[in-house]
Design a protein around this motif. Structure first.
Motif, PDB file in Angstrom:
ATOM      1  N   ALA A 140      42.867  51.804  37.661  1.00 42.23           N
ATOM      2  CA  ALA A 140      42.721  51.145  38.961  1.00 42.23           C
ATOM      3  C   ALA A 140      41.245  51.034  39.353  1.00 42.23           C
ATOM      4  O   ALA A 140      40.809  49.998  39.866  1.00 42.23           O
ATOM      5  CB  ALA A 140      43.509  51.898  40.028  1.00 42.23           C
ATOM      6  N   LEU A 141      40.492  52.090  39.102  1.00 42.32           N
ATOM      7  CA  LEU A 141      39.059  52.072  39.389  1.00 42.32           C
ATOM      8  C   LEU A 141      38.360  51.013  38.523  1.00 42.32           C
ATOM      9  O   LEU A 141      37.552  50.221  39.029  1.00 42.32           O
ATOM     10  CB  LEU A 141      38.436  53.450  39.149  1.00 42.32           C
ATOM     11  N   ALA A 142      38.673  50.989  37.238  1.00 47.08           N
ATOM     12  CA  ALA A 142      38.072  50.002  36.334  1.00 47.08           C
ATOM     13  C   ALA A 142      38.429  48.581  36.775  1.00 47.08           C
ATOM     14  O   ALA A 142      37.587  47.679  36.720  1.00 47.08           O
ATOM     15  CB  ALA A 142      38.536  50.252  34.899  1.00 47.08           C
ATOM     16  N   GLU A 143      39.647  48.391  37.230  1.00 49.91           N
ATOM     17  CA  GLU A 143      40.073  47.074  37.695  1.00 49.91           C
ATOM     18  C   GLU A 143      39.260  46.643  38.921  1.00 49.91           C
ATOM     19  O   GLU A 143      38.783  45.512  38.994  1.00 49.91           O
ATOM     20  CB  GLU A 143      41.574  47.110  38.015  1.00 49.91           C
ATOM     21  N   ARG A 144      39.071  47.571  39.856  1.00 53.59           N
ATOM     22  CA  ARG A 144      38.275  47.257  41.051  1.00 53.59           C
ATOM     23  C   ARG A 144      36.824  46.989  40.695  1.00 53.59           C
ATOM     24  O   ARG A 144      36.198  46.077  41.239  1.00 53.59           O
ATOM     25  CB  ARG A 144      38.360  48.398  42.067  1.00 53.59           C
ATOM     26  N   GLN A 145      36.264  47.771  39.786  1.00 51.89           N
ATOM     27  CA  GLN A 145      34.852  47.644  39.440  1.00 51.89           C
ATOM     28  C   GLN A 145      34.543  46.394  38.610  1.00 51.89           C
ATOM     29  O   GLN A 145      33.478  45.812  38.754  1.00 51.89           O
ATOM     30  CB  GLN A 145      34.375  48.890  38.682  1.00 51.89           C
ATOM     31  N   THR A 146      35.474  46.015  37.729  1.00 49.67           N
ATOM     32  CA  THR A 146      35.208  44.896  36.814  1.00 49.67           C
ATOM     33  C   THR A 146      35.786  43.573  37.285  1.00 49.67           C
ATOM     34  O   THR A 146      35.351  42.516  36.837  1.00 49.67           O
ATOM     35  CB  THR A 146      35.789  45.190  35.416  1.00 49.67           C
ATOM     36  N   GLY A 147      36.798  43.633  38.129  1.00 49.40           N
ATOM     37  CA  GLY A 147      37.473  42.410  38.545  1.00 49.40           C
ATOM     38  C   GLY A 147      38.488  41.918  37.521  1.00 49.40           C
ATOM     39  O   GLY A 147      39.128  40.893  37.718  1.00 49.40           O
ATOM     40  N   LEU A 148      38.636  42.651  36.411  1.00 44.71           N
ATOM     41  CA  LEU A 148      39.630  42.288  35.396  1.00 44.71           C
ATOM     42  C   LEU A 148      41.027  42.618  35.906  1.00 44.71           C
ATOM     43  O   LEU A 148      41.225  43.604  36.611  1.00 44.71           O
ATOM     44  CB  LEU A 148      39.380  43.047  34.093  1.00 44.71           C
ATOM     45  N   CYS A 149      41.991  41.811  35.516  1.00 45.81           N
ATOM     46  CA  CYS A 149      43.382  42.048  35.891  1.00 45.81           C
ATOM     47  C   CYS A 149      43.996  42.998  34.860  1.00 45.81           C
ATOM     48  O   CYS A 149      44.550  42.567  33.853  1.00 45.81           O
ATOM     49  CB  CYS A 149      44.135  40.721  35.923  1.00 45.81           C
TER      50      CYS A 149
END
Length: 159
Positions: A140-149
């Motif tokens: 979830a953190l990586a998704e928020r930081q990268t914008g990747l789905c």
């Protein structure tokens, strides 16, 4: 950085997905042994996927890789396609996604992935056993930081 350990990890991950979603590879039909090259154009590596009749093999490589079908596009688009967050036809016609080689095989792969309704973050968390919760938080953190789905959107409409 050596790619062999990551290739092995992705092979294990893809086999777990194959075990949880056997229809995914069965739906490939005549293309169940067709090699695919998934080329994230914003990364210096390509992913070579051999479905291998439901015992998939994944190999990361630098350069073009070899396969009967090549699907190229930004990493965000490729991952978004897996999660059903993006329309593959729209990406193709806008030229954000390029298909080369055996387009029938590429279409079979797309349809199989669409029907499986995969959530790669859920699959990764399930593989993590007692570390599933921390893995989910990290994703979830990586998704928020990268914008990747990195997860399947809750409100994906299936037509």
């Amino acid at each position: 950085m050596p790619l062999a350990p990551l290739s092995l990890s992705l092979t294990v991950f893809s086999r777990k997905i194959a075990k949880n979603h056997p229809d995914l590879f069965q739906r490939l039909g005549e293309h169940s042994r067709t090699a695919f090259v998934l080329d994230p154009t914003d990364l210096p590596i390509v992913l070579c996927l051999d479905p291998n009749d439901g015992m998939p093999k994944v190999k990361l490589t630098r350069g073009r890789g070899t396969g009967a079908a090549r699907i190229s596009g930004p990493l965000a688009a490729l991952i978004g396609l897996v999660h059903g967050a993006f329309d593959g036809d729209a990406l193709f016609f806008s030229r954000d996604l390029v298909i080369e080689g055996d387009t029938g095989a590429a279409l079979a792969l797309r349809n199989a992935i669409d029907d499986a309704e995969l959530d790669l973050s859920h699959e990764a968390a399930a593989l993590s056993g007692p570390f599933a919760r921390p893995v989910q938080r990290l994703i979830a953190l990586a998704e928020r930081q990268t914008g990747l789905c990195l997860t399947r959107p809750e409100d994906v409409a299936i037509w």
